[in-house]
Design a protein around this motif. Structure first.
Motif, mmCIF file in Angstrom:
data_model
loop_
_atom_site.group_PDB
_atom_site.id
_atom_site.type_symbol
_atom_site.label_atom_id
_atom_site.label_comp_id
_atom_site.label_asym_id
_atom_site.label_seq_id
_atom_site.Cartn_x
_atom_site.Cartn_y
_atom_site.Cartn_z
ATOM 1 N N TRP A 157 0.816 -1.213 0.000
ATOM 2 C CA TRP A 157 0.000 0.000 0.000
ATOM 3 C C TRP A 157 0.854 1.270 0.000
ATOM 4 O O TRP A 157 0.435 2.305 -0.520
ATOM 5 N N ARG A 158 2.034 1.190 0.560
ATOM 6 C CA ARG A 158 2.948 2.327 0.432
ATOM 7 C C ARG A 158 3.319 2.549 -1.033
ATOM 8 O O ARG A 158 3.416 3.691 -1.503
ATOM 9 N N ALA A 159 3.539 1.438 -1.751
ATOM 10 C CA ALA A 159 3.868 1.550 -3.167
ATOM 11 C C ALA A 159 2.700 2.158 -3.949
ATOM 12 O O ALA A 159 2.906 2.992 -4.842
ATOM 13 N N LYS A 160 1.469 1.764 -3.614
ATOM 14 C CA LYS A 160 0.305 2.333 -4.287
ATOM 15 C C LYS A 160 0.208 3.838 -4.021
ATOM 16 O O LYS A 160 -0.096 4.630 -4.916
ATOM 17 N N ALA A 161 0.452 4.225 -2.770
ATOM 18 C CA ALA A 161 0.347 5.635 -2.402
ATOM 19 C C ALA A 161 1.410 6.473 -3.115
ATOM 20 O O ALA A 161 1.185 7.657 -3.392
ATOM 21 N N ALA A 162 2.583 5.865 -3.396
ATOM 22 C CA ALA A 162 3.684 6.605 -4.015
ATOM 23 C C ALA A 162 3.703 6.506 -5.537
ATOM 24 O O ALA A 162 4.549 7.115 -6.191
ATOM 25 N N SER A 163 2.770 5.757 -6.110
ATOM 26 C CA SER A 163 2.773 5.560 -7.555
ATOM 27 C C SER A 163 2.572 6.884 -8.291
ATOM 28 O O SER A 163 1.671 7.662 -7.982
ATOM 29 N N PRO A 164 3.386 7.152 -9.305
ATOM 30 C CA PRO A 164 3.215 8.386 -10.086
ATOM 31 C C PRO A 164 1.922 8.389 -10.903
ATOM 32 O O PRO A 164 1.488 9.437 -11.379
ATOM 33 N N LEU A 165 1.304 7.222 -11.053
ATOM 34 C CA LEU A 165 0.051 7.139 -11.804
ATOM 35 C C LEU A 165 -1.172 7.449 -10.946
ATOM 36 O O LEU A 165 -2.272 7.600 -11.472
ATOM 37 N N ALA A 166 -0.962 7.523 -9.626
ATOM 38 C CA ALA A 166 -2.086 7.743 -8.716
ATOM 39 C C ALA A 166 -2.393 9.232 -8.609
ATOM 40 O O ALA A 166 -1.485 10.052 -8.422
ATOM 41 N N ASP A 167 -3.673 9.596 -8.718
ATOM 42 C CA ASP A 167 -4.031 10.995 -8.534
ATOM 43 C C ASP A 167 -4.205 11.293 -7.039
ATOM 44 O O ASP A 167 -4.076 10.404 -6.198
ATOM 45 N N ARG A 168 -4.508 12.527 -6.706
ATOM 46 C CA ARG A 168 -4.560 12.940 -5.305
ATOM 47 C C ARG A 168 -5.603 12.160 -4.494
ATOM 48 O O ARG A 168 -5.284 11.683 -3.389
ATOM 49 N N PRO A 169 -6.826 11.986 -4.973
ATOM 50 C CA PRO A 169 -7.802 11.216 -4.186
ATOM 51 C C PRO A 169 -7.347 9.785 -3.907
ATOM 52 O O PRO A 169 -7.559 9.264 -2.810
ATOM 53 N N ARG B 265 -4.181 8.753 -3.767
ATOM 54 C CA ARG B 265 -3.087 8.815 -2.790
ATOM 55 C C ARG B 265 -3.628 9.033 -1.380
ATOM 56 O O ARG B 265 -3.139 8.434 -0.415
ATOM 57 N N ASP B 266 -4.642 9.881 -1.254
ATOM 58 C CA ASP B 266 -5.213 10.137 0.068
ATOM 59 C C ASP B 266 -5.858 8.875 0.638
ATOM 60 O O ASP B 266 -5.696 8.558 1.824
ATOM 61 N N ALA B 267 -6.601 8.151 -0.199
ATOM 62 C CA ALA B 267 -7.244 6.921 0.260
ATOM 63 C C ALA B 267 -6.197 5.882 0.650
ATOM 64 O O ALA B 267 -6.311 5.218 1.699
ATOM 65 N N CYS B 268 -5.159 5.742 -0.181
ATOM 66 C CA CYS B 268 -4.082 4.798 0.153
ATOM 67 C C CYS B 268 -3.377 5.213 1.434
ATOM 68 O O CYS B 268 -2.944 4.365 2.226
ATOM 69 N N GLY B 269 -3.271 6.525 1.661
ATOM 70 C CA GLY B 269 -2.631 7.009 2.874
ATOM 71 C C GLY B 269 -3.386 6.601 4.125
ATOM 72 O O GLY B 269 -2.778 6.299 5.163
ATOM 73 N N VAL B 270 -4.719 6.590 4.054
ATOM 74 C CA VAL B 270 -5.513 6.130 5.195
ATOM 75 C C VAL B 270 -5.209 4.663 5.482
ATOM 76 O O VAL B 270 -4.999 4.262 6.639
ATOM 77 N N VAL B 271 -5.160 3.844 4.433
ATOM 78 C CA VAL B 271 -4.864 2.424 4.613
ATOM 79 C C VAL B 271 -3.452 2.244 5.173
ATOM 80 O O VAL B 271 -3.218 1.421 6.067
ATOM 81 N N VAL B 272 -2.501 3.031 4.680
ATOM 82 C CA VAL B 272 -1.120 2.931 5.163
ATOM 83 C C VAL B 272 -1.047 3.242 6.653
ATOM 84 O O VAL B 272 -0.365 2.538 7.421
#
Length: 508
Positions: free
Chosen positions: A456-468, A470-477
């Motif tokens: 999930w850290r990798a998902k949050a840091a992916s350059p393909l991920a938009d802000r929403p 990244r924010d959702a992945c950040g909650v999971v992280v």
């Protein structure tokens, strides 16, 4: 949810008081928030008329203290709280509270209003020394869709008020069948109880589940299939966290089983197969005056009222296959009633995040109250509110869980399902979040937590991920970081720690 969040919630309430000192209604709301922070979880039991609310509440308590008849008290919201000694208090719509007598009749607590009209009573509070009430305050509500508009209005005003968050932290909603009125109420509760987060904090119960299969021994299996269909196809997936079948009358009877009732079931079990099957073919046949059994008609009618024909058939069967005492029979009947599954769900989903639900009630209420104040005067309080909303991770988990269940982006597909599980959608325990067996070895739990955190850290840091995203992945992280810190593998010099629930009471 940490003790820091609870302390900051209490400080927010105090910061709002001076700003609202000329508003008696607002001050009363703040007083209620102080009580709410100090109390156990508030769990309301709701549903349409005759859904079996009071019967289920008695089963949860293990005592017959909630009135189950159609008397005046069933038209009033009734709170059941922990107390050292029994007490009953009527809180009036206007005027001082009045103590009511505590008395029992035939093992049932009798709540009598005396000369008080039900319309004059705002609520009844029953103090009772039940171990269950140490960790949860149970609230019995009048029936939705009652023939009396005033009765339905009481439940609506309490559970889904127009201008304030609900007074209940979560609800157990009973339904005999799925009606549009059930969906309408649950939608209103979700929106009212959750505030801006639109959190799902209700569990649906297919009550009187034994009637689904006409009282057959396999009735609960049939009811389970119906409950699953309601959850999957009935529009309930975004309104409740699950739908469970429960035979409430059987659960109440089992939790309050008497020795004389066990003896009666032994008498039934001793009948020959032909006589027993003929006697138990229907309720009418069972209570006939000339029934071929050594139990008088009054005794058989009491058994039917206490257990239903399903419970009588099931209890007789259990005795026949080897149950030898009343305690063993009670445990077997409770297990077959569906009550154990419901209690486990309440423990995982509601008690496990009680502190989060309390803080959410504070932020939602204070936000509404501060809207009445000049923003220039409320700078400090508004800053405290914003900080609490941003820093209380449990609130962010609830918000993400709600968005996933509502099918709202940014996460979709397998990622959405995994995120819901990791933030506590199937339970707040460590193994439930990770999708592991409850008896998983600590080393396996730690390894799974580490692997999920890395993913999930990798998902949050992916350059393909938009802000929403990244924010959702950040909650999971953040959830996984708290979880991983609890289950970190021990070093060679330290013993393995017990696995505890991340997100349980007092946890993040």
């Amino acid at each position: 949810m940490t003790s820091t969040a609870l302390r900051e919630a209490a400080e927010l309430v105090e910061a709002a008081r001076p700003l609202l000192r000329d508003d008696p209604d607002a001050l009363a709301a703040l007083d209620d928030l102080d009580r709410r922070l100090a109390e156990p979880l508030r769990l309301a039991v709701a549903g349409i008329v005759k859904a079996g609310k009071s019967t289920l509440l008695n089963a949860l308590l293990g005592e017959r203290i909630a009135p189950t008849d159609a008397g005046e008290c069933t038209r009033i919201v009734t709170w059941y709280r922990w107390a050292d000694t029994p007490s009953i208090t009527a809180h009036l719509a206007s005027g001082p509270a009045r103590k009511l007598p505590v008395r029992r009749a035939n093992g049932q607590l009798v709540i009598g209003l005396g000369d008080l009209p039900a319309a004059d009573v705002d609520r009844i509070e029953v103090g009772w020394p039940s171990a269950v009430l140490r960790s949860v305050t149970l609230i019995d509500t009048p029936g939705i869709e009652s023939l009396s508009h005033d009765v339905s209005a009481r439940s609506a005003a309490f559970l889904v008020p127009d201008d304030a968050p609900s007074s209940a932290d979560a609800i157990v909603y009973l339904m005999r069948h799925l009606h549009p009125s059930d969906l309408g109420f649950l939608e209103a509760f979700r929106d009212t109880a959750a505030g801006a987060a639109r959190t799902v904090n209700a569990i649906g119960v297919l009550s009187r589940a034994d009637e689904v299969g006409s009282g057959r021994i396999d009735s609960l299996l049939s009811a389970s299939r119906v409950a699953a269909r309601y959850e999957r196809e009935g529009g309930l997936d975004s309104l409740v966290l699950g739908v469970l079948p429960v035979a409430g009358l059987l659960a109440e009877g089992a939790r309050t089983l008497r020795q004389s009732e066990y003896d009666a079931f032994r008498t039934l079990a001793a009948l020959g197969r032909h006589e027993r099957e003929r006697l138990l073919v229907s309720s009418d046949r069972f209570t006939r005056p000339d029934a071929p059994v050594d139990l008088d008609q009054a005794t058989r009618r009491r058994l039917l009222a206490r257990f239903g024909i399903y419970g009588i058939r099931l209890a007789t069967s259990l005795v026949r296959v080897g149950v030898t005492d009343s305690s063993e029979l009670a445990a077997g009947l409770v297990e077959q009633s569906g009550l154990v599954e419901l209690e486990g769900f309440v423990e995982r989903q509601f008690r496990g995040r009680a502190d989060t639900l309390k803080v959410r009630a504070v932020t939602d209420t204070v936000e509404r109250l501060l809207a009445r104040v000049d923003p220039d005067r409320a700078t400090d309080a508004l800053a405290r509110l914003e900080k609490l909303q941003a820093s209380a991770h449990g609130l962010q988990e609830l918000g993400l869980l709600s968005r996933v269940r509502l099918g709202t982006p940014p996460l979709t597909g397998p990622d959405a399902a995994a995120a819901a599980r990791l933030v506590g959608g199937t339970g707040t325990g460590v193994t439930e979040r990770l999708g592991l067996p409850a008896d998983a070895a600590p080393a396996d739990v730690a390894a799974a937590a580490g692997a999920e955190l890395e993913r999930w850290r990798a998902k949050a840091a992916s350059p393909l991920a938009d802000r929403p995203v990244r924010d959702a992945c950040g909650v999971v992280v953040r959830s996984l970081e708290a979880l991983a810190s609890e289950v970190a593998a021990p070093t060679a010099d330290e013993p393995a720690a017990d696995v505890v629930a991340a997100g349980g009471p007092g946890q993040g």
